[in-house]
Write an enzyme that holds these catalytic residues in place. Structure first.
Site, PDB file in Angstrom:
ATOM      1  N   SER A 175       0.841  -0.768  -0.106  1.00  0.00           N
ATOM      2  CA  SER A 175      -0.178   0.110   0.237  1.00  0.00           C
ATOM      3  C   SER A 175       1.155   1.349   0.161  1.00  0.00           C
ATOM      4  CB  SER A 175      -1.391   0.017   0.963  1.00  0.00           C
ATOM      5  OG  SER A 175      -2.285   1.069   1.435  1.00  0.00           O
TER       6      SER A 175
ATOM      7  N   ASP B  63      -2.590   6.273  -4.025  1.00  0.00           N
ATOM      8  CA  ASP B  63      -1.524   5.803  -3.153  1.00  0.00           C
ATOM      9  C   ASP B  63      -1.021   4.243  -4.405  1.00  0.00           C
ATOM     10  OD1 ASP B  63      -3.352   3.499  -3.131  1.00  0.00           O
ATOM     11  OD2 ASP B  63      -2.469   3.323  -0.793  1.00  0.00           O
TER      12      ASP B  63
ATOM     13  N   ASP C 245      -1.096   1.406  -4.922  1.00  0.00           N
ATOM     14  CA  ASP C 245      -1.880   0.427  -4.975  1.00  0.00           C
ATOM     15  C   ASP C 245      -3.231   0.650  -5.887  1.00  0.00           C
ATOM     16  OD1 ASP C 245      -1.863   0.233  -2.706  1.00  0.00           O
ATOM     17  OD2 ASP C 245      -2.991  -1.687  -2.672  1.00  0.00           O
TER      18      ASP C 245
ATOM     19  N   ASP D  58      -5.715   1.846  -4.633  1.00  0.00           N
ATOM     20  CA  ASP D  58      -7.219   1.541  -3.117  1.00  0.00           C
ATOM     21  C   ASP D  58      -7.644   2.485  -2.361  1.00  0.00           C
ATOM     22  OD1 ASP D  58      -5.323   1.398  -1.605  1.00  0.00           O
ATOM     23  OD2 ASP D  58      -5.437  -0.643  -1.117  1.00  0.00           O
TER      24      ASP D  58
END
Length: 580
Positions: free
Chosen positions: A147, A306, A308, A310
């Site tokens: 993340s 961010d 990734d 999400d």
């Protein structure tokens, strides 16, 4: 010889140890504290997966700890799911160091069991992995990501066949399978070329992307004619060196947002995240370059995701012409109101809004005003995904879900937070309010005027290593075992202990059962619509404390929050000064 020394000796003497890990291990030989931290325990596999610093050791992310986790997953799936080998597992990865390598290692382990894997041919955002599980009807999904953690981290998240992060019960069962592998260095793997030749490893191109975008086209709340129009909203977008660039740009384009300007320096998938202190849109520094570009072109909104893809951060211009970064609670409340005001009232009775227990109560106030029921879950979007899954049997309708840490979900075709959906819906919402002659900040002010000035904050303290973990445990124990009568001069009215699942009313002593799973968290409900919640982070070596107030004006709320924040900081400092 201590346990960590035994672990180190085993790795150091392993003849076939990966060469790069061997070099790193050799460089640590004179640093006993580094060796102890790398071997004193196994990398924690929590309710969603595992995350840690890259490097050699059982307490690090490396090819061997990944192999061990996936070896356990393979056995778990074969024992608990049907048609596992043919349905297979889908794997995605982001832009971090070793992400693609770990994805391939996972496929190589699954190949030994004859389980097919579908691996994306390049970086993809987490919500696409969630969608892919459902689209391909696989038995599970694996996302290689850490993340928004610093560059030295990576991680592995496991998704169930519903496309949501595995539930606590599933995680507990899976962990028992993982623990059956006693030696992570001896896990068998099928070589990549052999897996490909046997059709046990197949590469995914743009098929899933196109299917996802097809579903994304239906989330708009605009009429057909308006949807097809070019929209006069100036947007700046930065993926912060991550994986969301392609999907968000294509999503905005298909919704006819053509005036999109990208922070070119941050488009490149860079595992060092070299242009920011942290690739976290929750932190204002991540928007510096976007703000510079926004000022040059006079942008209406700034969007940042961010690594990734999400989480979404959003900034809008205030009255002084400067960009104001919305909190996750503020953007979530705005999106919720936008979705509800553009939904058919016929569905309100059966519709559900889902948020976490540390997310703003403004969300509930907004939902209540439309006659929509709010469901609270534990912290973490996995619990929101789990609740949406249950609607398949209850007949309830998911309408919107969000959490304070910049996670939002508009449509349930994905079962995790989705910055792609959120980015497109935020652009549409900005367009709608611009047509009404308002900015998003003005629309937010209207919500405060109508429902109350809900303001929240969150602070965290980083406590690394073995000693840090001990300190975190001691702080949590102190809060649970020592009666807290008041905080910042405000009386404690209720205490919610999520470890014992008890809610204690301090005025009459009444004890109620908390209808949520057990969690290492404690929440204090104070007088005057104020609350405080303390919990360890599930993904970082931190203890977090959240707080929320509701005043009669923004000035009143900010004053109350400042007092509360100061009191909590002083209490934490006092606790940390006591040696453990």
């Amino acid at each position: 010889m201590s346990t960590w020394e035994q672990g180190y000796k085993k790795w150091d003497s392993f003849q076939d140890l990966d060469e790069s890990l061997k070099l790193q291990l050799d460089s640590m030989k004179e640093e006993k504290h580094l060796l102890e931290d790398a071997f004193y325990k196994e990398l924690t596999f929590g309710t969603g997966g595992m995350r840690g610093v890259l490097g050699p050791g059982t307490n690090r992310m490396n090819k061997y700890t990944v192999r061990k986790a996936v070896n356990g997953l393979a056995s778990y799936l074969l024992d608990n799911r049907v048609n596992v080998r043919d349905r297979g597992v889908v794997i995605a990865y982001d832009s971090r160091y070793m992400s693609k390598e770990f994805a391939i290692e996972a496929a190589k382990v699954l190949g030994v069991y004859g389980i097919k894997t579908h691996v994306f041919d390049s970086i993809r955002p987490t919500p696409l992995l969630s969608f892919a599980v459902r689209y391909l009807s696989t038995t599970a999904g694996i996302m290689i990501t850490a993340s928004h953690n610093p560059p030295e981290y990576n991680g592995l998240k496991v998704y169930n066949e519903n496309g949501s992060q595995i539930t606590p019960d599933e995680a507990e069962q899976l962990l028992s399978y993982i623990n059956q592998t006693k030696d992570e260095l001896q896990v068998s793997v099928l070589e990549k070329t052999e897996a490909e030749e046997k059709a046990l490893l197949s590469w995914i191109g743009d098929e899933i992307d196109n299917a996802y975008l097809g579903r994304l086209s239906y989330i708009s709340r605009l009429g057909t004619d308006t949807l097809e129009m070019e929209k006069d909203v100036k947007i700046v977008f930065t993926p912060l060196h991550g994986s969301s660039y392609d999907l968000i740009m294509r999503g905005l384009k298909q919704h006819h947002f053509s005036n999109v300007h990208v922070v070119e320096e941050q488009v490149k998938a860079d595992p060092e995240f070299s242009t920011v202190e942290s690739p976290n849109p929750e932190e204002h520094q991540a928007f510096h370059m976007a703000m510079d570009l926004g000022e040059k072109i006079d942008a209406d909104i700034l969007l940042g995701t961010d690594p990734d893809g999400d989480r979404l951060g959003v900034a809008v211009k205030n009255k002084t012409g400067n960009y104001h970064v919305l909190t996750g609670n503020q953007l979530g409340s705005l999106l919720l109101d936008y979705v509800l005001r553009h939904s058919n009232p016929v569905i309100y009775q059966n519709a559900r809004m889902i948020k976490t227990v540390v997310t703003t109560e403004l969300g509930k106030a907004i939902a209540d005003s439309y006659g929509v029921k709010t469901i609270d879950t534990l912290t973490g979007f996995k619990y929101i995904g789990e609740k949406i899954n249950s609607f398949d049997s209850t007949g309830e309708t998911f309408l919107f879900g969000f959490e304070e840490s910049y996670g939002y979900l508009v449509s349930g075709y994905v079962r995790d937070k989705d910055a792609v959906q959120a980015a497109v819906m935020t652009a549409e919402m900005a367009y709608f309010w611009k047509q009404q002659g308002k900015t998003l900040l003005e629309a937010l002010h209207d919500l405060y005027e109508k429902h109350g000035y809900y303001v929240e904050g969150m602070s965290s303290i980083e406590l690394k290593g073995k000693n840090g973990m001990t300190q975190i445990e001691k702080i949590m124990d102190d809060y649970r075992e020592t009666p807290v009568v008041e905080i910042a001069g405000m009386n404690v009215e209720k205490v919610e202990n999520y470890l014992t699942r008890q809610r204690i009313n301090k005025t009459d002593g009444k004890v109620e059962r908390i209808q949520l799973p057990k969690e290492n968290m404690i929440k204090f409900m104070l007088e005057d619509n104020t609350w405080v919640c303390i919990r360890p982070s599930g993904t970082e070596p931190k203890i977090k404390y959240y707080y929320g107030v509701c005043g009669i004006s923004m000035k009143d709320s900010e004053s109350k929050l400042s007092v509360l924040e100061k009191a909590m900081a002083e209490r934490m400092e006092e606790m940390l000064s006591i040696k453990v």
